[in-house]
Design an enzyme around this catalytic site. Structure first.
Site, mmCIF file in Angstrom:
data_model
loop_
_atom_site.group_PDB
_atom_site.id
_atom_site.type_symbol
_atom_site.label_atom_id
_atom_site.label_comp_id
_atom_site.label_asym_id
_atom_site.label_seq_id
_atom_site.Cartn_x
_atom_site.Cartn_y
_atom_site.Cartn_z
ATOM 1 N N TYR A 1 16.152 24.661 -0.638
ATOM 2 C CA TYR A 1 15.268 25.770 -0.280
ATOM 3 C C TYR A 1 16.132 27.013 -0.069
ATOM 4 C CZ TYR A 1 12.841 21.490 1.162
ATOM 5 O OH TYR A 1 12.324 20.217 1.211
ATOM 6 N N ARG A 2 15.868 28.048 -0.842
ATOM 7 C CA ARG A 2 16.704 29.241 -0.763
ATOM 8 C C ARG A 2 16.577 29.888 0.619
ATOM 9 N NH1 ARG A 2 13.049 33.337 -4.511
ATOM 10 N NH2 ARG A 2 11.863 34.277 -2.795
ATOM 11 N N ARG B 1 12.997 29.528 3.225
ATOM 12 C CA ARG B 1 11.851 29.653 2.327
ATOM 13 C C ARG B 1 11.536 28.285 1.706
ATOM 14 N NH1 ARG B 1 11.274 28.970 -3.388
ATOM 15 N NH2 ARG B 1 9.440 30.088 -4.087
ATOM 16 N N TRP B 2 10.602 27.571 2.367
ATOM 17 C CA TRP B 2 10.165 26.289 1.802
ATOM 18 C C TRP B 2 8.654 26.311 1.614
ATOM 19 C CZ3 TRP B 2 12.732 23.316 6.384
ATOM 20 C CH2 TRP B 2 12.110 23.647 7.587
ATOM 21 N N GLU C 1 17.223 10.187 -0.551
ATOM 22 C CA GLU C 1 18.068 10.883 -1.523
ATOM 23 C C GLU C 1 19.523 10.447 -1.398
ATOM 24 O OE1 GLU C 1 14.477 13.551 -0.905
ATOM 25 O OE2 GLU C 1 15.821 12.435 0.411
ATOM 26 N N ASP D 1 13.232 35.884 -9.339
ATOM 27 C CA ASP D 1 13.032 34.439 -9.320
ATOM 28 C C ASP D 1 13.075 33.849 -10.724
ATOM 29 O OD1 ASP D 1 11.880 31.748 -8.517
ATOM 30 O OD2 ASP D 1 11.787 32.827 -6.626
#
Length: 488
Positions: free
Chosen positions: A176-177, A189-190, A238, A287
């Site tokens: 997430y950036r 930012r998610w 993960e 983006d």
């Protein structure tokens, strides 16, 4: 191939001529983006900027700038062999019951391998060689890129965000950036359906007045990074999947300020919290769509501590109009998706996400059609089976005589096998990427399915056309004659 850490991967890439060291001074403000973009479009090497202007920490860019390097990062020697990883994930996602005792014994090694790949916690780690805390925390000391002229500021673009919901044993890893807005402040930012955001929402419901612990790893080993962007089954962490790719357990270390576990070999780890109700406007940023996104509000991540290697490497990227690194990742991961979809829908022959479609916004499916309306069932399956395709706006379905990866073939099928009114499926008020400014409402829009298959009785009352094909014996005779014709 196994890589102990990011530096081991860098070493292998350099040996293969897949990494270039840049000794000239390059500014992280815009210049690195332009250099990486030109290099990626030429299918060039990964770039290690050893002299970023104003900083002492080198920057690694364009790491996954070719599908081949993505495959190498996942332990495969070719993009085609990524389908074997997809077959493993398909098996783990929907394991079939054994057909008998012999079948059960044959599958036992796979289950044992998965069960034995949980992360291994270590007491000391290279990512904690240096500890920076309190007032000494200063994110402006790191060469965080400003990628495009209209960007709101520097942006952390390859953060491996580690979260855990309340009463959960499994941690979530996601990319997430994060916009830099202060010495110890980043905007997280998610999107609302992503694992990190879901963990945060559950935490707020269970502990409404308590800060939410978060860790961010920068520069993890390639298997761990790529594990965070792969469609791993919810029952498999993960970290465990990264261990399967690597062939060794993922070593993790407990964060100093929380119970979260970070990759032990990471270059840099940010530890901190999201305080209840602390939000900030994020953006605009260029983006992967090729446009600047609109400003929206997201939680603020307060960094309380930085742990790192003694001489860390900062891993970065940029996003822009395809092709960019996310688009290249999409091309490689496409091969992982195919077996997963085929496990659920055996009639699917191929599945293709055109990189021009921003990695996921358009899909082309070829299938062995078996009954009227079959194409529409496949469309609905694509939209609903994997959350990675929740935001896919266009799904084109055609027969297996069409090459899904050849636009000439696909356009031919659309223009000859479709009636627009009969064969177009429109679905309104569905989840859409909030970055998609073409949708009428942020986060909510429509989807279109195009049935470009040959139509069966019940779908049409007309005699359907037969494709033109030359006789095989004629083609063979002309092959033999060709060298005598003097045409070439």
């Amino acid at each position: 191939m196994q890589y102990r850490d990011l530096r081991d991967f860098i070493r292998i890439l350099e040996q293969r001529g897949e990494l270039k060291r840049i000794t000239a001074e390059v500014d992280p403000h815009l210049e690195m983006t332009e250099i990486c973009d030109r290099t990626l479009r030429r299918e060039g090497p990964a770039l290690l900027f050893e002299n970023p202007r104003g900083y002492s920490i080198p920057v690694l860019g364009n790491l996954f700038g070719t599908p081949g390097r993505v495959a190498l990062g996942m332990g495969a020697e070719s993009v085609e062999s990524l389908r074997e990883i997809g077959k493993l994930l398909a098996f783990l996602k929907e394991p079939e019951p054994p057909k008998g005792l012999r079948d059960a014994w044959s599958k036992l090694p796979i289950f044992k391998q998965v069960m034995n790949m949980g992360p291994k916690e270590v007491s000391s780690a290279s990512c904690q060689e240096v500890i920076i805390e309190g007032d000494d925390v200063d994110l402006y000391q790191y060469p965080i890129q400003t990628c495009w002229p209209g960007d709101a500021g520097p942006l952390v673009t390859w953060p491996l965000v580690i979260t855990r919901g309340p009463n959960k044993a499994r941690q979530n890893l996601g990319i997430y950036r994060q916009q830099l807005i202060g010495r110890n402040k980043l905007i997280m930012r998610w999107l609302s359906h992503r694992g990190g955001a879901l963990d945060y929402r559950e935490w707020r419901e269970a502990h409404p007045m308590e800060p939410f612990p978060v860790a961010v790893a920068l520069g993890a080993d390639p298997a761990t990074i790529l594990g965070a962007v792969t469609p791993v089954p919810d029952t498999l962490s993960e970290y465990a999947f990264a261990g399967l790719l690597r062939g060794n357990k993922t070593e993790v270390v407990r964060c100093i300020g929380s119970d979260l576990q970070a990759p032990a070999s990471a270059e840099i780890v940010l530890e901190g919290v999201i305080h209840p109700g602390e939000m900030a406007p994020e953006g605009p940023f260029g983006d992967h769509t090729g446009y600047y996104n609109e400003v929206d509000r997201f939680p603020v991540f307060t960094v309380e501590r930085i742990t790192q290697r003694k001489k860390p490497i900062y891993h970065s990227t940029y996003t822009g109009r395809p092709p960019d690194e996310p688009a290249v990742l999409g091309v490689a991961l496409n091969e992982v998706f195919v077996p997963i979809l085929q496990k659920q829908f055996p009639e699917i022959v191929d599945f293709y996400l055109p990189p021009e479609g921003c990695s996921y916004r358009m899909a082309v499916v070829t299938m062995k059609k078996q009954y009227p309306g079959h194409a529409k069932r496949v469309m609905m399956g694509v939209w609903s089976f994997l959350r990675q395709f929740m935001y896919t706006k266009f799904v084109i379905v055609t027969d297996d005589d069409v090459n899904a990866r050849d636009w000439k073939d696909v356009i031919w099928a659309i223009t000859t096998r479709m009636d627009p009114a009969r064969d177009t499926v429109m679905v309104e008020n569905t989840p859409i990427d909030y970055l998609d400014f073409a949708s009428p409402v942020s986060g909510l829009g429509s989807k279109m399915g195009l049935d470009a298959t040959n139509k069966w009785p019940g779908e049409t009352q007309r005699e359907w056309g037969r494709t033109i094909q030359m006789d095989a014996d004629v083609k063979a005779r002309v092959d033999d004659l060709w060298s005598q014709l003097g045409i070439d």
